[in-house]
Design a protein around this motif. Structure first.
Motif, short mmCIF file in Angstrom:
data_model
loop_
_atom_site.label_atom_id
_atom_site.label_comp_id
_atom_site.label_asym_id
_atom_site.label_seq_id
_atom_site.Cartn_x
_atom_site.Cartn_y
_atom_site.Cartn_z
N LEU A 3 1.22 -0.87 -0.74
CA LEU A 3 0.22 -0.11 0.03
C LEU A 3 0.80 1.30 -0.19
O LEU A 3 0.49 2.03 -0.75
CB LEU A 3 -1.03 -0.24 1.36
N THR A 4 2.03 0.97 0.30
CA THR A 4 2.69 1.99 1.05
C THR A 4 3.75 2.35 -0.30
O THR A 4 3.28 3.95 -0.93
CB THR A 4 3.71 2.06 2.16
N GLU A 5 3.66 1.85 -1.14
CA GLU A 5 4.92 1.57 -2.34
C GLU A 5 3.53 1.70 -3.75
O GLU A 5 3.94 3.20 -4.20
CB GLU A 5 5.53 0.70 -2.51
N LEU A 6 2.20 1.44 -3.61
CA LEU A 6 1.42 2.46 -3.89
C LEU A 6 0.95 3.53 -4.05
O LEU A 6 1.17 4.44 -5.31
CB LEU A 6 -0.11 0.62 -4.10
N VAL A 7 0.39 4.26 -2.89
CA VAL A 7 0.43 5.59 -2.87
C VAL A 7 1.70 6.11 -3.23
O VAL A 7 1.13 7.43 -3.62
CB VAL A 7 0.02 5.45 -1.55
N LYS A 8 3.01 5.73 -2.83
CA LYS A 8 4.16 6.54 -2.93
C LYS A 8 4.05 6.27 -4.90
O LYS A 8 4.70 8.16 -5.84
CB LYS A 8 5.19 5.67 -2.65
N GLN A 9 3.92 5.71 -5.58
CA GLN A 9 4.05 5.74 -7.03
C GLN A 9 3.07 7.20 -6.79
O GLN A 9 3.37 7.26 -8.55
CB GLN A 9 4.19 4.09 -7.56
N MET A 10 1.97 6.19 -7.18
CA MET A 10 0.57 7.93 -7.75
C MET A 10 0.68 9.11 -7.19
O MET A 10 -0.30 9.99 -7.31
CB MET A 10 -0.79 6.70 -7.21
N LYS A 11 2.13 9.15 -6.24
CA LYS A 11 1.42 10.59 -5.68
C LYS A 11 2.00 12.26 -6.95
O LYS A 11 1.82 12.67 -7.19
CB LYS A 11 2.23 10.78 -4.69
N ARG A 12 2.79 10.65 -7.78
CA ARG A 12 3.54 12.03 -9.64
C ARG A 12 1.57 12.47 -9.59
O ARG A 12 1.74 13.33 -10.41
CB ARG A 12 3.74 11.01 -10.14
N TRP A 13 0.21 12.39 -9.80
CA TRP A 13 -0.45 12.69 -10.08
C TRP A 13 -1.66 13.60 -9.09
O TRP A 13 -1.59 13.06 -7.58
CB TRP A 13 -1.38 11.39 -10.91
N PRO A 14 -1.80 14.08 -9.08
CA PRO A 14 -3.50 15.31 -8.71
C PRO A 14 -4.47 14.60 -8.16
O PRO A 14 -5.14 14.97 -8.21
CB PRO A 14 -3.11 16.62 -9.24
N VAL A 15 -4.46 13.52 -7.55
CA VAL A 15 -5.57 12.74 -7.07
C VAL A 15 -5.44 12.33 -5.03
O VAL A 15 -4.19 12.52 -4.62
CB VAL A 15 -5.54 11.04 -7.79
N LEU A 16 -6.50 12.66 -5.12
CA LEU A 16 -6.42 11.32 -3.84
C LEU A 16 -7.26 10.17 -3.33
O LEU A 16 -7.36 9.69 -4.75
CB LEU A 16 -8.31 12.53 -2.86
N PHE A 17 -6.80 9.96 -1.68
CA PHE A 17 -6.64 8.66 -2.12
C PHE A 17 -7.63 7.78 -0.58
O PHE A 17 -8.08 8.86 0.31
CB PHE A 17 -5.90 8.15 -1.91
N LEU A 18 -8.50 7.28 -1.79
CA LEU A 18 -9.53 6.80 -1.03
C LEU A 18 -9.47 4.74 -0.81
O LEU A 18 -9.36 4.58 -1.22
CB LEU A 18 -10.88 7.12 -1.41
N ALA A 19 -9.45 5.03 0.94
CA ALA A 19 -9.29 3.25 2.09
C ALA A 19 -10.53 3.15 1.30
O ALA A 19 -11.94 3.34 2.21
CB ALA A 19 -8.65 3.36 2.71
N GLU A 20 -11.09 1.54 0.67
CA GLU A 20 -12.43 1.20 0.82
C GLU A 20 -11.89 -0.35 1.55
O GLU A 20 -10.61 -0.75 1.27
CB GLU A 20 -13.20 1.06 -0.14
#
Length: 414
Positions: free
Chosen positions: A149-166
Motif C-alpha cells: 500500500l505504501t509503495e502504491l500510494v508513493k508511486q501515484m503521488k505523481r498525479w494530483p489525486v486523493l486516495f480513498l481506502a475501501e
C-alpha cells in the motif's frame, strides 16, 4: 417502472466527517438476467430512473454520491442526466481505457463531473492513461500488505489525486491507512464501528440513558425535570430544539417542564434516543457519530414504516419497531453489552429478542435493514420472502421516506 434496489455506504474524511456515500443500484430484472447486453441497458436505466424516481436530495442529503459506471454508459448520452454537483463517477481499473473513452471522460470532466478510479492494485499502462482525469483513487486495502500500500500510494503521488481506502474493517487498518496518507475512508468499520473492549462509556451518554429510562418507564414530570437540570447542556439543547420547532407559539418556551409538555413523551423519547448517537465534547468523533446518527435514525424510521405496512393499526408495535432500529447500534456507541442496555431500559421480550439474537418479526425486519445497508441482495430477497408482506420496490420507497425524514432532522438541527 422496474423495481429498483438501493443501498449506500458512508465515506468519511481524515477528521471522520461524513463527506459522501457510495450508492449501489440494482434491479430484480438485472439480478436474474443472463444476457450481458440486457444487463448493460438495465444498469443504465436503473441508475437514471433511480435518480429521477427516487430524488437525489432524499437519497444523499447534502453529500455526494459515488456511483459505478462502465465504458458503455460513459459513451452514452444517459450519463449527462446525472447531476454533476452530486455525483462522482466510478470507473473500474479493469475497464479497457481506449482513445474514445478518454475523449468522453475529458468532455465530462470539462462539464463538471468528477471521476474515481476503483480496484487499483498497481500502476499499469491502462491505469496511467486514465489517471490525469481522475480525482480520487479507490484502493481495496484488504488486498494489499502495508508495504504494498505504501509503495502504491508513493508511486501515484505523481498525479494530483486523493486516495480513498475501501474495505476498512478495523481500527488497525484505519490507523495504518491514515499514516500512509489516505484522505478518505469507507468500509464496515465506518458503517458500523466495532465496539472496543474496555471502552469507558461517556458520562453524558449514561445520563441520557438514565433520562431515557425515566421517560420509557412513565416517571413523573418532576423526576424527569430534575434529571435534566443535572445536565445544563441537555437542558439548553432541549429548549433550543423546542423553540426552533414551536411554530405559532406567541412567546419563547423557557422551562424544561413546558418543553416536555409541548414536545410530548413520545417525541422526547425519540429525541433522547437520537442524542445518544452524538458527542458534544469529542471533536475527533463528531463525523463518526454523525454517520452513526444517520444510520441509527434511518434504521428507526425504516423499522417503523415497515411495521406500519405489516400492522397498520398497531401504533404500539410501530413504536417498538422504531425503538429497535434506534437502539440496535447503542451497544457500539456506549461500549457496553446490549444485554445491559436491555436490562436498564426494561425492554419488552419481542424487542429484546430482536436486539440480542435478531429473532421474531422485529428481528427479521432488523435483519432485512442490516442486509440492505450491506448491499446483500440475495439475503434481502430471502428475508422479504420470509416476511411475506413487502416487495423490493416497496422497501426502496419506504427507505426513501426514511432517508427524507433523516435529512429533515439534520436540517432542523443545524
Amino acid at each position: 417502472m422496474e423495481n429498483i434496489y438501493l443501498a449506500k455506504q458512508p465515506i468519511l474524511d481524515r477528521n471522520k466527517d461524513l463527506v459522501a456515500f457510495e450508492l449501489f443500484f440494482r434491479s430484480q430484472e438485472l439480478e436474474n438476467s443472463a444476457n450481458p447486453e440486457n444487463g448493460l441497458s438495465a444498469t443504465a436505466n436503473v441508475i437514471v430512473n433511480a435518480y429521477g424516481h427516487l430524488g437525489i436530495q432524499n437519497v444523499l442529503g447534502q453529500q455526494r454520491g459515488f456511483i459505478n459506471i462502465n465504458g458503455d454508459l460513459i459513451r452514452s448520452d444517459l450519463i449527462n442526466l446525472l447531476p454533476q454537483k452530486h455525483v462522482v463517477l466510478e470507473i473500474s481499473s479493469s475497464e479497457i481505457i481506449d482513445d474514445e473513452l478518454i475523449a468522453h471522460c475529458t468532455e465530462l470532466k470539462k462539464s463538471g463531473y468528477q471521476f474515481a478510479l476503483t480496484g487499483v492494485t498497481s500502476v499499469n499502462e491502462n491505469v496511467q492513461r486514465i489517471l490525469p482525469l481522475i480525482n480520487i483513487v479507490k484502493i481495496d486495502v484488504s488486498r494489499l500488505s502495508q508495504i504494498e500500500l505504501t509503495e502504491l500510494v508513493k508511486q501515484m503521488k505523481r498525479w494530483p489525486v486523493l486516495f480513498l481506502a475501501e474495505k476498512v474493517e478495523s481500527h488497525d487498518t484505519a490507523n495504518q491507512c491514515m499514516h500512509i496518507g489516505f484522505e478518505m475512508f469507507q468500509g464496515y468499520f465506518y458503517a458500523k464501528p466495532e465496539s472496543i473492549s474496555g471502552k469507558r462509556a461517556d458520562p453524558a451518554k449514561l445520563s441520557l440513558l438514565n433520562l431515557l429510562t425515566l421517560v420509557m418507564s412513565d416517571s413523573d414530570l418532576e423526576e424527569i425535570d430534575k434529571e435534566f437540570k443535572r445536565e445544563p447542556g441537555l437542558s439548553y439543547n432541549l429548549l433550543r430544539m423546542v423553540n426552533s420547532a414551536a411554530v405559532g407559539i406567541p412567546q419563547k418556551v423557557n422551562s424544561i417542564k413546558q418543553s416536555i409538555m409541548l414536545l410530548g413523551r413520545k417525541q422526547l423519547q425519540r429525541w433522547i434516543q437520537l442524542l445518544l448517537y452524538t458527542t458534544e465534547n469529542s471533536k475527533n468523533n463528531e463525523g463518526l457519530d454523525n454517520a452513526l446518527l444517520r444510520t441509527a435514525a434511518a434504521r428507526g424510521k425504516l423499522m417503523e414504516l415497515i411495521a406500519a405496512v405489516e400492522r397498520p393499526h398497531d401504533k404500539n408495535y410501530q413504536e417498538r419497531a422504531f425503538m429497535v432500529g434506534i437502539l440496535s447500534l447503542l451497544d457500539t456507541v456506549l461500549g457496553i453489552e446490549m444485554q445491559q442496555i436491555i436490562d436498564k431500559l426494561s425492554i419488552p421480550e419481542d424487542m429484546s429478542q430482536a436486539l440480542l439474537i435478531r429473532e421474531g418479526r422485529l428481528g427479521l425486519e432488523l435483519q432485512l435493514i442490516e442486509a440492505n445497508e450491506m448491499g446483500e441482495v440475495k439475503t434481502i430477497q430471502s428475508l422479504l420472502k420470509e416476511l411475506d408482506f413487502l416487495n423490493l420496490n416497496e422497501l426502496t420507497n419506504l427507505e426513501l421516506a426514511a432517508l427524507g425524514w433523516v435529512n429533515r432532522i439534520g436540517e432542523a438541527a443545524n
